[in-house]
Write an enzyme that holds these catalytic residues in place. Structure first.
Site, PDB file in Angstrom:
ATOM      1  N   SER A 108       3.937   2.243   8.385  1.00 45.56           N
ATOM      2  CA  SER A 108       3.680   1.316   7.286  1.00 45.56           C
ATOM      3  C   SER A 108       4.986   1.056   6.547  1.00 45.56           C
ATOM      4  O   SER A 108       5.663   1.981   6.114  1.00 45.56           O
ATOM      5  CB  SER A 108       2.654   1.910   6.324  1.00 45.56           C
ATOM      6  OG  SER A 108       1.388   1.962   6.915  1.00 45.56           O
ATOM      7  N   ASP A 148       1.278  -7.779   2.322  1.00 44.44           N
ATOM      8  CA  ASP A 148       1.364  -6.342   2.049  1.00 44.44           C
ATOM      9  C   ASP A 148       2.820  -5.910   1.876  1.00 44.44           C
ATOM     10  O   ASP A 148       3.420  -5.317   2.771  1.00 44.44           O
ATOM     11  CB  ASP A 148       0.702  -5.571   3.199  1.00 44.44           C
ATOM     12  CG  ASP A 148       0.400  -4.130   2.835  1.00 44.44           C
ATOM     13  OD1 ASP A 148       0.922  -3.660   1.813  1.00 44.44           O
ATOM     14  OD2 ASP A 148      -0.346  -3.481   3.579  1.00 44.44           O
ATOM     15  N   HIS A 151       0.826  -1.218   0.000  1.00 46.36           N
ATOM     16  CA  HIS A 151       0.000   0.000   0.000  1.00 46.36           C
ATOM     17  C   HIS A 151       0.856   1.262   0.000  1.00 46.36           C
ATOM     18  O   HIS A 151       0.383   2.335  -0.394  1.00 46.36           O
ATOM     19  CB  HIS A 151      -1.017  -0.012   1.148  1.00 46.36           C
ATOM     20  CG  HIS A 151      -0.480   0.247   2.513  1.00 46.36           C
ATOM     21  ND1 HIS A 151      -0.215  -0.758   3.426  1.00 46.36           N
ATOM     22  CD2 HIS A 151      -0.198   1.403   3.160  1.00 46.36           C
ATOM     23  CE1 HIS A 151       0.208  -0.224   4.558  1.00 46.36           C
ATOM     24  NE2 HIS A 151       0.229   1.083   4.424  1.00 46.36           N
TER      25      HIS A 151
END
Length: 714
Positions: free
Chosen positions: A644, A219, A83
């Protein structure tokens, strides 16, 4: 007795260390290092941060301004979240070559794809310069004067403090303005796309599973840093070569088990852990519900169109994900704050705080802080709500209004700065607007507009609305604007910018879409912003003094500075948790769960055939364990947005996973961390390697890595 005391000390340290914290890596020596070692860490604080020698921090750059990445090879290979690389993957995708759907792998370096404007930034060293930044500030009377002087000092110091010519000086505030640190950084500008799995792996579960545990998302994505021949930052050039890092992470496939020590390094964006109770209550009861409602309406419209049209799905994929991310986060945050009774916990602390103020004889300095907060937050409530509605509706989620606001800023520049600034801004806007319209669909925006303008007119505080929105018919207004405004296409937008300044301003003010945006923006800038800014400045000053008092009156308390997008380290243990009565979540998931969730053809839960085949044959290579393929795990590390892509490291500093999310019930950790339910979510490094190796067959990437099987190597 000595052994008993030692055991008790270790118990206390381990208990305390579960209670969160985002710590500055250059200041770990002492309490933090002791805690970390008591929990099982086998390296030293110097191994983590060293200004002069290679250390872990040299392998952890900030990725593209908002995420974190880690260097995993001696050729500058970067690992980050899918992402985090999503916008780049989308940008390289077309209907014919849909890398979001199919994934992408560069099987040789010549196939790696360039990414204009993408950057990664490394921290070279960190220094405390608080005294220099605050020089001449204490004697100033008003908060505005103090802030102005601080900014002047920061600007002067940024320009004068020593650094190499290719480096930057960045000065950041900590503890709400009670400490200032210098970060000397290096920013690399030639970053190339190396690989990513299809979204059915990299975004498996999509928005349904976002902020949720159990999680089964691979991810991750891969990029590479390129540098000039001297290994220094340089703009893209065919002459550039792969970057040689000071440090890169070996990847451990030894596996993790419950209660293992873990640490996460990265660039957490923003937390507000020391807000007073009244501020937290305002977030829970007023501000979050309003923002959630606006985004919920926008997302439902976008989702309806994306499910019907693949081209729209590509156009809106990154935008939808961005809007949905915090929509769901705010819901979980509100739920968690209520479940943890955070307001009551804050009130309890404030009672203790007031008692300490009296005991220390500090009533004159700190005695009115809590009553000041009470008044300020009561006064700012409606202004803060109006501000959030304007931001969410006009600037973020209604595209015709957001592009109109760019033109509003253009008109304001002409008024305040004159012709030359107007022309410069116009040219910049004209050149950069293509990307906006490339991913713009007028029917989607029209439907979003009708929903959101109705919310704005009926839910934003009435006293701040422009006359144009009083008792408005949202459907009629929508039809009028989307029939007559030139803001709905690139061609007609360019027509608005054609001519001299007088002509352009006349055309803008005759445009229906611009007229509405201007009325909203004028109302906001005259009725809301000045008062909000003044009250917020009062809160800033009060918060700084409150933070100073906490540091002074609670010297033994573990007090970490709020996140501010600077390099931090957090540590904890792999642990499950109990979100609700009768429910317990294990800390690990496997590929079995992917197959259990599999829904053929579903855009969130579809699974590639090859992955199903690998599952059926149990062809997991060296990465599986007893017939199972690990996918994700959770731990008590205190993370937030910006983490992230952060590396999840074991006790020896080896890479064991990749941070990408938090559990829904624990998203309140930005405001109130609870060791009982706050967990960060990581994709297991073994799953990353399995996808690269067995699914993608990218042996060139596997051969580049240092993969270890023993827990005592680094």
């Amino acid at each position: 007795m000595k052994l008993l005391k030692l055991a008790l000390l270790l118990f206390v340290l381990q208990t305390q260390a579960q209670q969160g914290g985002m710590w500055i890596p250059s200041l770990l020596k002492g309490m933090n290092e002791t805690e970390m070692k008591s929990m099982g860490m086998k390296i030293t604080s110097k191994d983590i941060y060293d200004a002069n020698q290679s250390s872990l921090k040299d392998a952890v750059p900030q990725f593209d301004g908002g995420c974190t990445a880690e260097v995993i090879s001696d050729k500058g290979l970067l690992l980050t979240n899918h992402h985090c690389g999503f916008a780049a993957i989308q940008d390289h995708s077309t209907v014919e070559h849909d890398y979001l759907r199919d994934g992408f792998w560069a099987y040789k370096m010549e196939d790696e794809l360039t990414n204009p404007n993408m950057t990664v930034m490394f921290v070279v060293r960190i220094e405390d310069i608080t005294t220099k930044v605050l020089e001449g500030v204490a004697t100033l009377a008003s908060e505005a004067e103090k802030q102005k002087k601080i900014q002047e000092n920061i600007t002067a110091l940024s320009n004068s403090l020593p650094k190499e010519t290719w480096q930057e000086n960045k000065i950041k505030t900590f503890y709400d303005g009670n400490q200032y640190l210098l970060f000397v950084t290096e920013t690399f500008k030639d970053i190339r796309f190396v690989g990513a799995p299809p979204s059915s792996i990299g975004k498996f579960g999509s928005d349904t599973d976002n902020w949720v545990w159990p999680r089964h998302t691979g991810d991750f994505s891969l990029f590479r840093i390129y540098a000039d021949k001297n290994n220094r930052p340089a703009a893209y050039s065919v002459e550039n070569v792969p970057y040689k890092p000071k440090h890169f992470f070996p990847i451990s496939i030894a596996g993790v088990k419950e209660n293992d020590f873990t640490m996460v390094m990265g660039y957490p964006g923003r937390t507000t852990e020391y807000l007073p109770a009244i501020a937290v209550n305002q977030i829970v009861e007023t501000l979050n519900p309003a923002k959630i409602e606006v985004r919920d309406a926008a997302l439902k419209v976008q989702d309806r169109f994306m499910r019907k049209d693949q081209a729209i799905k590509i156009q809106y994929a990154a935008k939808y994900a961005s809007v949905a991310n915090y929509w769901k986060k705010w819901m979980g945050e509100t739920k968690g704050l209520k479940k943890a009774n955070a307001v009551a916990a804050k009130q309890k602390f404030e009672k203790e705080f007031q008692e300490k103020v009296i005991k220390a004889g500090k009533q004159a300095e700190y005695g009115s802080l809590l009553s000041d907060f009470e008044k300020n937050y009561t006064d700012i409530k409606d202004f803060a709500l109006a501000r959030d509605y304007f931001t969410e509706v006009a600037l973020r989620n209604t595209e015709i209004l957001s592009v109109g606001y760019k033109l509003y800023q253009l008109e304001q520049i002409l008024i305040t700065k004159g012709e030359q600034s107007f022309t410069d801004k116009k040219n910049t806007l004209s050149k950069g607007i293509d990307a906006f319209y490339k991913d713009y669909n007028v029917e989607v925006d029209k439907n979003v507009f009708e929903q959101l303008i109705n919310l704005y007119a009926t839910k934003s505080p009435k006293q701040f609305l422009p006359e144009t929105l009083n008792n408005v018919d949202a459907a009629k207004l929508t039809s009028d604007i989307f029939t007559n405004s030139k803001l709905i296409s690139l061609t007609s937008f360019r027509e608005l910018l054609d001519g001299d300044s007088k002509t352009i301003i006349e055309k803008l003010n005759a445009d229906k879409g611009y007229q509405l945006l201007k009325s909203m923006a004028d109302a906001y800038t005259t009725k809301v912003a000045p008062t909000y800014d003044a009250l917020n400045l009062k809160n800033t000053a009060t918060q700084r003094t409150y933070m100073k008092a906490i540091l002074e009156l609670f010297p033994a308390k573990r007090i970490f500075p709020d996140a501010n997008s600077t390099l931090r380290i957090t540590y904890g243990k792999v642990k499950g948790y109990q979100p609700n009565d009768g429910v317990y979540y294990e800390p690990f998931t496997t590929l079995d769960g992917v197959i259990e969730k599999y829904i053929p053809g579903d855009y969130e839960f579809d699974v590639p055939k090859k992955l199903i085949d690998l599952y059926n044959t149990k062809d997991y290579g060296n990465y599986g364990v007893k017939g199972k393929m690990p996918v994700c795990f959770i731990a008590t590390n205190h993370t937030t947005g910006g983490n992230s892509g952060s590396p999840a490291l074991d006790a020896n500093g080896n890479l064991i996973g990749l941070n990408f999310d938090r559990v829904w019930e624990g998203t309140m950790s930005d405001i109130f961390y609870s060791p009982d339910i706050c967990r960060n979510i990581m994709v297991d490094a073994r799953y990353v390697l399995f996808i690269i190796d067995k699914y993608a067959g990218a042996q060139n990437i596997i051969n580049e890595l240092k993969i270890i099987t023993s827990t005592n190597k680094k």
